[in-house]
Design a protein around this motif. Structure first.
Motif, short mmCIF file in Angstrom:
data_model
loop_
_atom_site.label_atom_id
_atom_site.label_comp_id
_atom_site.label_asym_id
_atom_site.label_seq_id
_atom_site.Cartn_x
_atom_site.Cartn_y
_atom_site.Cartn_z
N ARG A 187 0.87 -1.06 -0.12
CA ARG A 187 -0.07 0.06 0.12
C ARG A 187 0.93 1.05 0.00
O ARG A 187 0.53 2.16 -0.52
CB ARG A 187 -0.80 -0.04 1.20
CG ARG A 187 -2.06 -0.97 0.94
CD ARG A 187 -3.06 -0.83 2.00
NE ARG A 187 -4.08 -1.59 1.73
CZ ARG A 187 -5.43 -1.48 1.28
NH1 ARG A 187 -5.70 -0.44 0.97
NH2 ARG A 187 -6.33 -2.49 1.33
N GLN A 243 3.27 1.70 -1.63
CA GLN A 243 4.03 1.93 -3.11
C GLN A 243 3.04 2.78 -3.87
O GLN A 243 3.38 3.22 -4.78
CB GLN A 243 4.28 0.59 -3.61
CG GLN A 243 5.39 0.03 -3.15
CD GLN A 243 5.39 -1.35 -3.60
OE1 GLN A 243 4.79 -1.82 -4.56
NE2 GLN A 243 6.28 -2.20 -3.16
N CYS A 244 1.62 2.97 -3.17
CA CYS A 244 0.60 3.71 -3.99
C CYS A 244 0.97 5.13 -3.62
O CYS A 244 0.48 5.54 -2.53
CB CYS A 244 -0.72 3.48 -3.77
SG CYS A 244 -1.17 1.70 -4.10
N ASP A 274 -6.33 -2.51 -10.43
CA ASP A 274 -5.00 -2.34 -10.03
C ASP A 274 -5.02 -1.89 -8.42
O ASP A 274 -5.87 -1.56 -7.99
CB ASP A 274 -4.50 -0.93 -10.79
CG ASP A 274 -3.10 -0.45 -10.37
OD1 ASP A 274 -2.75 0.25 -9.23
OD2 ASP A 274 -2.20 -0.83 -11.20
N LYS A 275 -4.06 -2.47 -7.86
CA LYS A 275 -3.78 -2.20 -6.37
C LYS A 275 -3.94 -0.73 -5.69
O LYS A 275 -4.41 -0.48 -4.70
CB LYS A 275 -2.65 -3.02 -5.83
CG LYS A 275 -1.31 -2.27 -6.32
CD LYS A 275 -0.18 -3.10 -5.28
CE LYS A 275 1.32 -2.39 -5.78
NZ LYS A 275 1.32 -1.16 -5.34
N CYS A 276 -3.69 0.08 -6.64
CA CYS A 276 -3.62 1.59 -5.92
C CYS A 276 -4.91 2.24 -6.41
O CYS A 276 -5.05 3.42 -6.19
CB CYS A 276 -2.49 2.39 -6.95
SG CYS A 276 -0.93 1.90 -6.24
N TRP A 277 -5.93 1.33 -7.05
CA TRP A 277 -7.35 2.14 -7.17
C TRP A 277 -8.20 1.06 -6.35
O TRP A 277 -7.65 0.15 -5.89
CB TRP A 277 -7.66 1.52 -8.71
CG TRP A 277 -6.73 2.57 -9.73
CD1 TRP A 277 -5.64 2.22 -9.98
CD2 TRP A 277 -7.46 3.32 -10.76
NE1 TRP A 277 -5.34 2.98 -11.16
CE2 TRP A 277 -6.60 3.83 -11.63
CE3 TRP A 277 -8.63 3.79 -11.15
CZ2 TRP A 277 -6.66 4.69 -12.42
CZ3 TRP A 277 -8.94 4.74 -12.05
CH2 TRP A 277 -7.68 5.25 -12.90
N PRO A 334 -6.18 6.58 -7.89
CA PRO A 334 -5.08 6.62 -6.74
C PRO A 334 -5.13 8.07 -6.16
O PRO A 334 -5.80 8.88 -6.85
CB PRO A 334 -3.71 6.37 -7.39
CG PRO A 334 -3.96 5.75 -8.44
CD PRO A 334 -5.44 5.90 -9.00
N HIS A 382 -8.44 10.96 -3.60
CA HIS A 382 -8.96 10.17 -4.75
C HIS A 382 -10.25 10.82 -5.66
O HIS A 382 -11.14 11.26 -4.86
CB HIS A 382 -9.41 8.73 -4.06
CG HIS A 382 -8.49 8.10 -3.32
ND1 HIS A 382 -7.47 7.38 -3.58
CD2 HIS A 382 -8.38 8.42 -1.81
CE1 HIS A 382 -6.73 7.09 -2.41
NE2 HIS A 382 -7.11 7.51 -1.44
#
Length: 161
Positions: free
Chosen positions: A19, A21-22, A39-42, A75, A136
């Protein structure tokens, strides 16, 4: 017992570092072509409906649950004024899009509407967005019937000049 504690700490560390890294960003240019999942940042909220990535686009699908809250969040974006363009289309029925500024995706009180819901009737939308704080950007799609779908692609968010 020490192994269990160690495994738990390692798993927690991996979760927190992924997390971390976002990063807060100042622009987005996403065509979703390389996505297999969100995507993990969304962030995707679909309730009893479906919000997923498939065939190079994001799909909001009502299934048997019309009126379900479905929000895709970017993000975190730096505060500022942005130009947003996206391709958006629908499969049957009435559908609308509303934009939100979201301070924290896990706190509903931080969701602030920044546009009125607008009917999805064409293939492109363009907005000027003003984020007063780092936040966001949320895309809320409302589908008014069963087995309806809305598709988002080619999302570009860049500072307004």
């Amino acid at each position: 017992m020490n192994k269990i504690t160690l495994v738990t700490l390692v798993a927690l560390g991996i979760s927190l570092s992924s997390r971390a890294q976002c990063k807060t960003v100042t622009e987005l240019n996403e065509n979703f072509d390389s996505w297999k999942d969100i995507d993990k940042c969304w962030n995707a909220e679909s309730g009893k409906s479906m919000l997923y990535s498939s065939e190079g686009k994001i799909t909001f699908y009502s299934m048997m649950n019309s009126g379900e809250r479905m929000i895709l969040s970017t993000p975190k974006m730096k505060a500022g004024t942005y130009k947003l363009t996206l391709d958006i289309s629908k499969k049957s029925g009435d559908a609308s899009l509303e934009l939100f500024s979201i301070g924290n995706t896990s706190d509903l009180k931080s969701y602030v509407s920044i546009s009125k819901p607008s009917a999805i009737s064409g293939t492109k939308k363009a907005y000027t967005i003003n984020l007063k704080n780092d936040a966001h950007l949320g895309f809320k799609v409302l589908l008014n019937g069963i087995h309806q779908a809305v598709y988002i692609d080619n999302l570009v968010l860049k500072p307004a000049k």
